[in-house]
Design a protein around this motif. Sequence first.
Motif, PDB file in Angstrom:
ATOM      1  N   THR A  21      -7.660  -0.121   8.600  1.00  0.00           N
ATOM      2  CA  THR A  21      -6.228  -0.349   8.394  1.00  0.00           C
ATOM      3  C   THR A  21      -5.492  -0.357   9.717  1.00  0.00           C
ATOM      4  O   THR A  21      -5.940   0.226  10.697  1.00  0.00           O
ATOM      5  CB  THR A  21      -5.603   0.761   7.525  1.00  0.00           C
ATOM      6  OG1 THR A  21      -6.353   1.936   7.685  1.00  0.00           O
ATOM      7  CG2 THR A  21      -5.551   0.357   6.083  1.00  0.00           C
ATOM      8  N   ARG A  27      -6.453   4.292   0.667  1.00  0.00           N
ATOM      9  CA  ARG A  27      -5.673   3.512  -0.307  1.00  0.00           C
ATOM     10  C   ARG A  27      -6.124   2.053  -0.310  1.00  0.00           C
ATOM     11  O   ARG A  27      -6.280   1.437  -1.361  1.00  0.00           O
ATOM     12  CB  ARG A  27      -4.173   3.551   0.032  1.00  0.00           C
ATOM     13  CG  ARG A  27      -3.470   4.774  -0.433  1.00  0.00           C
ATOM     14  CD  ARG A  27      -1.970   4.610  -0.242  1.00  0.00           C
ATOM     15  NE  ARG A  27      -1.305   5.866  -0.539  1.00  0.00           N
ATOM     16  CZ  ARG A  27      -0.003   5.995  -0.704  1.00  0.00           C
ATOM     17  NH1 ARG A  27       0.785   4.930  -0.569  1.00  0.00           N
ATOM     18  NH2 ARG A  27       0.523   7.162  -0.972  1.00  0.00           N
ATOM     19  N   SER A  60      -9.815   6.727   8.901  1.00  0.00           N
ATOM     20  CA  SER A  60      -8.453   7.175   8.568  1.00  0.00           C
ATOM     21  C   SER A  60      -7.766   7.836   9.749  1.00  0.00           C
ATOM     22  O   SER A  60      -6.979   8.758   9.581  1.00  0.00           O
ATOM     23  CB  SER A  60      -8.490   8.105   7.362  1.00  0.00           C
ATOM     24  OG  SER A  60      -9.494   9.075   7.497  1.00  0.00           O
ATOM     25  N   CYS A  92      -3.150   0.724  12.540  1.00  0.00           N
ATOM     26  CA  CYS A  92      -2.784   2.051  13.040  1.00  0.00           C
ATOM     27  C   CYS A  92      -2.407   1.887  14.507  1.00  0.00           C
ATOM     28  O   CYS A  92      -2.719   0.873  15.125  1.00  0.00           O
ATOM     29  CB  CYS A  92      -3.944   3.039  12.882  1.00  0.00           C
ATOM     30  SG  CYS A  92      -5.449   2.545  13.751  1.00  0.00           S
ATOM     31  N   CYS A 107      -4.665   8.624   2.157  1.00  0.00           N
ATOM     32  CA  CYS A 107      -4.248   8.089   3.451  1.00  0.00           C
ATOM     33  C   CYS A 107      -4.278   6.566   3.322  1.00  0.00           C
ATOM     34  O   CYS A 107      -4.830   6.033   2.356  1.00  0.00           O
ATOM     35  CB  CYS A 107      -5.175   8.543   4.593  1.00  0.00           C
ATOM     36  SG  CYS A 107      -6.845   7.921   4.456  1.00  0.00           S
ATOM     37  N   ARG A 108      -3.684   5.859   4.275  1.00  0.00           N
ATOM     38  CA  ARG A 108      -3.587   4.408   4.155  1.00  0.00           C
ATOM     39  C   ARG A 108      -4.958   3.744   4.050  1.00  0.00           C
ATOM     40  O   ARG A 108      -5.162   2.821   3.268  1.00  0.00           O
ATOM     41  CB  ARG A 108      -2.823   3.832   5.354  1.00  0.00           C
ATOM     42  CG  ARG A 108      -2.594   2.315   5.263  1.00  0.00           C
ATOM     43  CD  ARG A 108      -1.802   1.768   6.437  1.00  0.00           C
ATOM     44  NE  ARG A 108      -1.524   0.346   6.235  1.00  0.00           N
ATOM     45  CZ  ARG A 108      -0.488  -0.135   5.560  1.00  0.00           C
ATOM     46  NH1 ARG A 108       0.380   0.697   5.013  1.00  0.00           N
ATOM     47  NH2 ARG A 108      -0.302  -1.437   5.415  1.00  0.00           N
ATOM     48  N   LEU A 128       0.822  -1.215   0.000  1.00  0.00           N
ATOM     49  CA  LEU A 128       0.000   0.000   0.000  1.00  0.00           C
ATOM     50  C   LEU A 128       0.855   1.265   0.000  1.00  0.00           C
ATOM     51  O   LEU A 128       0.465   2.296  -0.551  1.00  0.00           O
ATOM     52  CB  LEU A 128      -0.916   0.025   1.237  1.00  0.00           C
ATOM     53  CG  LEU A 128      -1.995  -1.050   1.315  1.00  0.00           C
ATOM     54  CD1 LEU A 128      -2.760  -0.918   2.627  1.00  0.00           C
ATOM     55  CD2 LEU A 128      -2.939  -0.930   0.126  1.00  0.00           C
ATOM     56  N   GLU A 129       2.068   1.166   0.622  1.00  0.00           N
ATOM     57  CA  GLU A 129       2.931   2.336   0.754  1.00  0.00           C
ATOM     58  C   GLU A 129       3.343   2.887  -0.611  1.00  0.00           C
ATOM     59  O   GLU A 129       3.660   4.071  -0.748  1.00  0.00           O
ATOM     60  CB  GLU A 129       4.199   1.973   1.546  1.00  0.00           C
ATOM     61  CG  GLU A 129       3.937   1.505   2.972  1.00  0.00           C
ATOM     62  CD  GLU A 129       3.344   0.099   3.061  1.00  0.00           C
ATOM     63  OE1 GLU A 129       3.419  -0.656   2.070  1.00  0.00           O
ATOM     64  OE2 GLU A 129       2.784  -0.230   4.119  1.00  0.00           O
TER      65      GLU A 129
END
Lengths: 266, 400
Positions: B193, B75, B112, B195, B71-72, B57-58
């Motif tokens: 995601t 994404r 997010s 975090c 943002c992750r 994902l990065e």
Amino acid sequence: MSAALSVWVKGVGLWAPGAADWHAFCEIVAGRDAPGTEGRPMADVLPPNERRRAPESVLLAAAVAGQAVRMSGLEAAALPCVFASAHGDQAITDYMCATLADTPTELSPTKFHNSVHNAPAGYWTIATHCHASSSAVSGGETTFGAGLLEAATLAVADDRDVLLASYDIAGVGPLGEMTATTGPFAIALVLSPRADATAVRLDITPSPGNSGSQPTGDAWLDSVAASNPSAQAIPLAHALALARSTALRVAAARELDIHVDVELAA
Amino acid sequence: MPHPMPPLSIRAYTATSALGRGLDAHADALRSSRGGLSPNDFSSAPLDCWIGRVAGLEDEPLPAELAQWECRNNRLAWVALTQDGFMDAVRDARERYGASRVAVLLGTSTSSIGATEEGYRRLDHGRMPEDLHRPVLHTPHSLAGFVAAAFDLEGPCLTVATACSSSAKVFGNAERMIRLGLIDAAVVGGTDTLCDSVLFGFNSLELVSGEPCRPFDANRSGISIGEAAGFALLERVTDGSTGPLLIGYGEASDAHHMSTPHPEGLGAEIALRDALARAGIEAGDVDYINLHGTASQKNDDVEAALVARSFPATTRASSTKGFTGHTLGAAGMLEAAITLLAMRDGHVPANLGATTPDPLCGPQMAWTAEQREVRIALSNSFGFGGNNACLAFARVGEPA
């Protein structure tokens, strides 16, 4: 065109800076009183020890929910509930993000479990012994309209009385600058799908487009309405307080309003 | 008890998790009982645990026109949306019904918040850094707002954030709105995601295992956290409908405790009965249950007992969190997709990770994978605050 959803308002609860409950709000709207200096929201449904420890968002939501259910005369235990909030407990989110940035392993477990968006729904169902469905929703800047649409949909679809509470607290810290919520506000409605000759009827119909906010013309009301997303309930609360039949549009999503006909009891 | 509901057609669905991107990657991993957990290399400070991470994902920014949503979490949502022809199915629904007749109803636990955490890690004179000065990210509604914007949809748009039941409950939101004629189709699902909030949060509650999670194992030691996104497109059943059906759902509250389940699984049982009633079926009709099975001590105790007392041995049951980790607000949708795959492929997934069955478990448990016809299946999702949901699905062609 017939309304998509008709619900009857069996109970109302409200807390705003200057109005500690629905009755106080009605007195202010009627010009019989001025906005006062309110204290902490009175969430007397919660047991005293929970009330002392509860975060602000839970107090606010439980306070208005308690008022609305009391007015309705219904049993809270039997009511499915929808708790709506644009941003949840921003003070806890601010604490979490600040702690995670500096000392992540010192995060408070209590703050963490209070940080979930459904914390008010959790505390409410525990305090009222409610096993019905409970939900916690957000519609961003259009949270109140989205929550009202969801609660009315649930009431009509399942043919059950439903509790809606929409609340937001003031933002703090770097997050507060992003959310731009400047004060706390909460409103609760008990909505029934069954005709009630003594209750105000709301005819709710989704309507494409956003028409923008409708100022009431009252400086205090309009400042409260601008303070946070849940306070977009102010025009509806104003109509209910004045017991005035009217038509409103409330933003419910991007490019979607709900048209609300407020029909007084005959 | 609720009345039976008209089934809904699941016109398209997809999932992305530590098992890979899209349905085939999930089916392959489930068929070979190959899990996706790996040692934690995510948290901003060391935390000795295993995670279910989506690789790559990065390196995959959002398309330029959606950059404000970057943002992750968004994404991961985007990666999932681009699998299995899902975007085309949604665009087709928008074309057929109109933008205001298609709802976006999504579940997430933390949305997010990873972007908000990042902002706090690199504050600029006490304020959010310039590149994160994007209010649309710093709210639970970020995911649903993003998906509505990505498809230019203008129907009802709602985030359900009831912790780990979030993306199961949205199936109910969609069913109600479709039944009442408010909309014609709904994009449901969810995304969560990895975090710091959830990694350190569950760690603070001492619920995170130091080893890969072992649902329903007598010696289980806690959860492994994962990330996932999944989506489904729901519409009314028509004569030409193909694909699986949503036939029921149930929702109920424990009214017990904020972070531990009711000791007798009261809310979970009400949600189950509610789902069976809406589906118009009985427990004995159920071929497979995808369990919540987090590998926390208490959840698995309660759920094992509930299954053991409620279903015949012919009903097979497993948790797939040993494959993916607990993907929190995305778990409802991810495990709905896994359940639909079990029906599609006639393959009951293994209860990966357990080696010593908890004695509370009944004969329903599928400790290893089984080839078997699955016509009707359930998926359980239970969340903090005592928030319970149960979904019921039928394979295409099966009468509800």
